[in-house]
Design an enzyme around this catalytic site. Sequence first.
Site, PDB file in Angstrom:
ATOM      1  N   ASN A  78      -7.406  14.473  27.745  1.00 11.24           N
ATOM      2  CA  ASN A  78      -8.926  14.407  28.363  1.00 11.24           C
ATOM      3  C   ASN A  78      -9.835  15.463  27.566  1.00 11.24           C
ATOM      4  O   ASN A  78     -10.872  15.572  27.989  1.00 11.24           O
ATOM      5  CB  ASN A  78      -8.553  14.680  29.853  1.00 11.24           C
ATOM      6  N   HIS A  88      26.134  40.265  19.695  1.00 13.96           N
ATOM      7  CA  HIS A  88      25.491  40.844  18.888  1.00 13.96           C
ATOM      8  C   HIS A  88      24.579  41.805  19.471  1.00 13.96           C
ATOM      9  O   HIS A  88      23.386  42.087  18.717  1.00 13.96           O
ATOM     10  CB  HIS A  88      24.908  39.877  17.510  1.00 13.96           C
ATOM     11  N   SER A 117       3.669  27.238  33.402  1.00 17.07           N
ATOM     12  CA  SER A 117       3.818  27.775  32.178  1.00 17.07           C
ATOM     13  C   SER A 117       3.603  26.606  30.903  1.00 17.07           C
ATOM     14  O   SER A 117       4.658  25.746  30.973  1.00 17.07           O
ATOM     15  CB  SER A 117       4.925  28.536  31.775  1.00 17.07           C
ATOM     16  N   LEU A 118       2.538  26.152  30.454  1.00 15.46           N
ATOM     17  CA  LEU A 118       2.430  25.026  29.789  1.00 15.46           C
ATOM     18  C   LEU A 118       3.195  24.950  28.578  1.00 15.46           C
ATOM     19  O   LEU A 118       3.739  25.897  28.030  1.00 15.46           O
ATOM     20  CB  LEU A 118       0.897  24.670  29.541  1.00 15.46           C
ATOM     21  N   LYS A 142     -11.719  13.878  31.432  1.00 16.71           N
ATOM     22  CA  LYS A 142     -11.573  14.947  32.349  1.00 16.71           C
ATOM     23  C   LYS A 142     -12.755  14.661  33.507  1.00 16.71           C
ATOM     24  O   LYS A 142     -13.697  14.683  33.257  1.00 16.71           O
ATOM     25  CB  LYS A 142     -11.638  16.206  31.650  1.00 16.71           C
ATOM     26  N   GLU A 189      15.902  28.175  20.194  1.00 14.32           N
ATOM     27  CA  GLU A 189      16.410  28.757  21.500  1.00 14.32           C
ATOM     28  C   GLU A 189      15.593  28.402  22.809  1.00 14.32           C
ATOM     29  O   GLU A 189      16.102  28.313  23.991  1.00 14.32           O
ATOM     30  CB  GLU A 189      16.305  30.373  21.220  1.00 14.32           C
TER      31      GLU A 189
END
Lengths: 628, 628
Positions: B190, B422, B129-130, B251, B373
Site C-alpha cells: 500500500n 559455549h 513485531s513486524l 492505503k 537463528e
Amino acid sequence: MTAAPSAVTLGPESDLSEVFELAQQLRVDSVRASTAAGSGHPTSSLSAADLMAVLMTRHLRYDWEAPDNPAADHLVLSKGHASPLLYAMFKAAGAIDDDELMTTYRRFGHRLQGHPTPVLPWVDVATGSLGQGIAYGVGIALAARDLEKQPSRVWVLCGDSEMSEGSVWEALDKAGHHRLANFTALVDVNRLGQSGPTELEWDTDAYARRAEAFGCRAIVVDGHDLEAVDRALTVAADGTAPTVVVARTVKGRGVSEVADKNGWHGKPLPEDMAERAVAELGGVRRLAVRGPRPPATPDTARPADASKAATVELPRYEIGDKVATRAAFGAALAALGARPEVVALDAEVGNSTHTEDFKKAHPERFFQTYIAEQQMIADAVGMAVRGYRPYATTFAAFLTRAHDFIRMAAVSQITMALCGTHSGVEIGADGPSQMGVEDLAMMRAVLGSTVLYPSDATSAAALTAAMADRDGISYLRTTRGAYPVLYAADETFPVGGSKTLRQSDRDRVTLVGAGVTLHECLAAAEELAADGVEARVVDLYSVKPLDTGTLARAARDTGALVVVEDHHPEGGIGEAVLSALASGGHHPAFAHLAVTDLPGSGTTEELLDAAGISRGHVVRAARALLDR
Amino acid sequence: MTAAPSAVTLGPESDLSEVFELAQQLRVDSVRASTAAGSGHPTSSLSAADLMAVLMTRHLRYDWEAPDNPAADHLVLSKGHASPLLYAMFKAAGAIDDDELMTTYRRFGHRLQGHPTPVLPWVDVATGSLGQGIAYGVGIALAARDLEKQPSRVWVLCGDSEMSEGSVWEALDKAGHHRLANFTALVDVNRLGQSGPTELEWDTDAYARRAEAFGCRAIVVDGHDLEAVDRALTVAADGTAPTVVVARTVKGRGVSEVADKNGWHGKPLPEDMAERAVAELGGVRRLAVRGPRPPATPDTARPADASKAATVELPRYEIGDKVATRAAFGAALAALGARPEVVALDAEVGNSTHTEDFKKAHPERFFQTYIAEQQMIADAVGMAVRGYRPYATTFAAFLTRAHDFIRMAAVSQITMALCGTHSGVEIGADGPSQMGVEDLAMMRAVLGSTVLYPSDATSAAALTAAMADRDGISYLRTTRGAYPVLYAADETFPVGGSKTLRQSDRDRVTLVGAGVTLHECLAAAEELAADGVEARVVDLYSVKPLDTGTLARAARDTGALVVVEDHHPEGGIGEAVLSALASGGHHPAFAHLAVTDLPGSGTTEELLDAAGISRGHVVRAARALLDR
C-alpha cells in the site's frame, strides 16, 4: 619448514604470477599460524587467499602506517573466523612481523585474537558473529560518502554460510537503496560450512540473482582465477554501483589433504600435515606488499573537533506542564544537532520516537533505515567508526531485534547512543507486542553500557545531551505518555546520580521509581502522607551507573525500600538496586513491584494497576513493609 | 450509521460482486471498530480488505467452530496492526459478534487486543513485531507438511514496510529451500508506512524479483481487482511452489478522505469522518461467510498422545569422568527422541552443540536451519503451534540474534526448549564474539521462562529431559569444556532445586556457582578447607525458578555468600540470588564475582582468572567476607 627466500616487495604493478606467490604465502602463513596456535580456521582462510592477494596488491588503497587516513579504503572481514588470513595479510603488509603471528595468535594477552577486534589498528569492527560484516560495511560506506565526503571505498569479505542470515539481505537492500557505489562485498563461496555443505553449495548464480534483486551489481567469478578476480575488482571499483563479487572457491584450496573435504572446518592441521601443506604450497616466502596508496584528499577536520564551537540550546520546560519524555528526547536531539558529529537514525517510527524533530532541523544528518533495526545499529556502528555520534532510535521492544549487533558493538568498543521509546505496559491499548519490558535487562548486560531512564522532560533533555559526551553504548529509555515536568530547566542530571524528590527526618520508607513509576511513587507518597506515613521518593534516572550513595543513605535512614518498575522483574531496576545495596552491605526491608504477567490491551491506568505497579500497589507494598 | 440489511451467507460459490460486498463490510467494520475504540489502524486494514475477502470466501479452508482441525489452513496476520481487519473477518465468519467487536476491541480485560495474540482460538501466533509473520508461517508450513503430514496450507498477510526486515528474506529463503508448496505470503503493497512512503513504494516488480531470487513463485496483482486476486490465490494453492502474491493496493482504499494520503497511519477516523466513510463504503452490511471446509483427513493422533508409551533411556555417566555438558545435552536429546513429539533444530553448528547426535538417531525430526537463528526460533514456534516439543540450539551468544523472536514467542505463550552452548569466557581462544555473557540476562527476562545451568553431565542430561515436560520457554545453558561428572546417574534434579555439594556444621561461607564456576567453587572450598575454613558449596543448576529455601538456609547458617558466574554481572545468577534472598528478608554478607571487562583470547584457565572468576579469586573473595 622450507627456508625463506629473500624479501621481494609487490605492488599494483606486479604481475599476477607474483600475486599468486603472495596468495600462496597467505596460505602458508594461515596454516603455520593456526598450527602453532593449536586452534583456528586454516581451511576457511585458504579458500579466500587468492581474493585477498589480488585485493591488497592492486585495489585496496590503504596506508598501513596511518590506518586512520580518512581517504583510505576499509576492509571488513565478515568471516571473522578466517583471522589467520587477515593476520597473514597484516604480516605481508609489514604491519606485524612473523614472530607476532607465530607466537601470539590466539594467545592470552595478545592482540591477534581468534576473531579480529579493533584492538588492532587495522580493524574497524569486531566480527565473528556471522552475517554482520556486510551490514557494518554498508554503514561505513554510507558514513564515508554522505557524512565524511571522502573517496574511501569499503571491501567486505564474507563467507557463503553467513549468506543465510537475513541481516545480510537487510544490509544489501540498503546498499542498493543508497546506491553505495563505494561498497563491494566479496562472497567466498567455498561450499562447505561448519557441519556440512552450505544451503546453496556452489550455486553462485543464485547468490548473484539475489544480490541483483536487492539492487546490487553481481559479478560471478572463479575465485582462484587471479585474472578474473582482478577484472571483477576493477569493475567493482569503477564507482558506479554497489557490487557483490560471487567467487566460487575451494575450501582448503592448495592443500590436497583437506581441499574440498568435509570435517576440516575450524581445525588446525596437525604439525606433520602442516609441514606437508607448506611444502605443497611452495614453502615459506618473504613477500612484502605495498598496495595502492589512498588518494590524496584534504584531511578534512574530524567532526568532533568542529563540535567544540557549537552552542547547544536544549529545550526548556515549565514545571507541571505535561510533556512526554520521548518528545523531550526528540527536541533535545534536534538541538544537539548543532554539534556536527551528531547524527540520528530511525527505523520508520520517527513520528513516534520524535527523531522527526532532528530530521526537520538537520536532514543531511538524518538516516531513515526503514523497518530494519539490525541495519540501523550497523549504520550507527559504521558512523561511529568514522568519528560521528550516532543516536539510533526505535521502540524499546524492537531494539531486541538488534541485540546481537548491540552486543558486538560493545566488543568493538563503539560509542553510540540508543533510545528506546514506548517502554512498559504504560503504552496502553497496543498490547504486549509493542511493550518494551525486557530492554533494561538487555541494555544493562551490555558491556560498559550506560542506562538512563528519565521521568520528566527536563531530565530527558539533559540526559539526551549527556549521552553525546559519554563513551561506550548509552541507552535512554523513554515513555509514551505525557507526565508533569518535575524539574526546572537549569537542574543538572549527572550520569550516576539520582534525585530525591521528597524527604524529611521522619521518612519511614523509600519509594524508588523511574519513568512512569516515579509518578506513581509520588502519588503513593502523597497518599501515605495523608495517612501520617512519610515516604522518601527517589528518581532513579541513572540505572547504570547507579547512585549507590543516595540509596544507601535512604536504606539507612528509612530501613525500607520499595522499588517499582514498568519492566519484568529480572535484570531491571529492582535487581540493579539490590546489587548496589549488597555491594555496600546495606540491607533494608525490600519490596519489588514489576510486571510479572502477560499484559493485554487497556488504558495506561488499567494496565499499570493490573501489573501491580500503580500508586495503590505502591502504597500497599510500603504498608506491608512497615507492618512487618 | 446506515441501517443493516438482513443477513446473507457467502461461500465459495458466491460471485465476485458478492465478495466485493464482503470486502466493503470488512472495511466498514474496520472503520467502526477502531473509531469506537479510539485507536487502531483502519487505513492499513482497508488496503488489504479485498485480499482477505477473496481469501476467506474462496480459498481459506477453515472450520471456524473447530479451529484445531489439523487439516485446516492457517492464516497469520504478519501486519498485526491491521487487527481491525482480522477481527472484522472473525465477525463475518460468525466467530465473534458485532457487539464484541464494537465494545471490546482494544479494551482492558478483553481478547480483541490491539495486536492479535493466541488468547483468540483462531490466532496461532502473536504478531505486531513486524517481519515475523512470514517466518512463523514457514515454520507452521514445515510442521504441517513434514511432521504432521497434513494437507493444511499457510497464508500470511504482510505489509510492505516490513519487507525491509532481513528476517523476511531469511524466511523466504527457507520457503524456497524446503520447497514449501503449502505456503503463500500475500504482500499488501500500500506504499505508505508509518512515517512516510515505504522504501520500495509501488515497485511491485522489485518485490517479485526478490521473492523469485529466494526460490519462491511470485505473482503480481492489483490488490483491488478481485478477479486477479482470485486467480492468483488459485495458482498459489495449486500445491506446486511456495508463492508470494505481491498486491498493489491503496492505503485507506474506499474512503476518499484518507485513501493514499500520508499521515493516516495508526489513526482511527474521528466520528464524523467515520460516519462519512461508512456511507461512502455503502453502509453497514450483515454478510456472513462460510468458506471452503478443510479436507476430510484422518485426525491422526497428536504427537503428545503417542509420547506416553515412549521409553526414554537417558545417558549415564560415571562420577569423575570428564564430560562436557553440551555433549550430555546432545546425548540426552537423542534419547528423548524416543518421544515422537520431540524435534531438534540447529543453526549449522550441530557438531558443536551436539544436536548431531539427535540428527543421527532421528533424522526425520532434525531440522537444519543453517546460520539463521531468527528462522530457527520461528520454525520452533511453528512446530510448537502444531503440538511438537522443539529443542532449538546454537551458541549462547548467537541466541541474542533471535531475541525479538523469543520475546514474541513468550507473548504467544509458546512452549519450547532452547539450548545455548559455549557460554562464558570459558570457551577460550575464540575470543569475545563467540562468548555468551549476556544470555542469562536475556533469558531470565523472558516472561514465564525457565533457566537451567548444569555443571555436570548427569544434571545436564536430567535437565534436558526436564525441559520436555515444562510449559513455556525453557533455556539450558551449557559449557564448552569437559569437567568431572559430579552426580550418580540416578540423582534427580527438580526444576527449582539446587544441590549442596559440600556442607558441615562449621561452614562459615557459602560458595554458589553453576557451570564452570561451580568447579572453581569446589576447588576454592578445598583450598579454604586446607586452611581451616569450611565452605558450603551450592550447585545452582536451576537459575529460574531458584531454590530460595536452600539459599536462605545457607545465608542463615554461614552468614556469607560468594556468587560466581561466567556472565556479565547484570541480570545473571548473582542478581537472581539477591532477588531471592531479599524477597525472603535474608541479608548475608555478599560478594559477586562476574565478567566485568572485555575478554580476549587465551586458555580457559587464563580467561577465568583474568575475569576474576577462578578458584583463586573465589578464595580471596571468601576470605575478604570473613575478614570484614
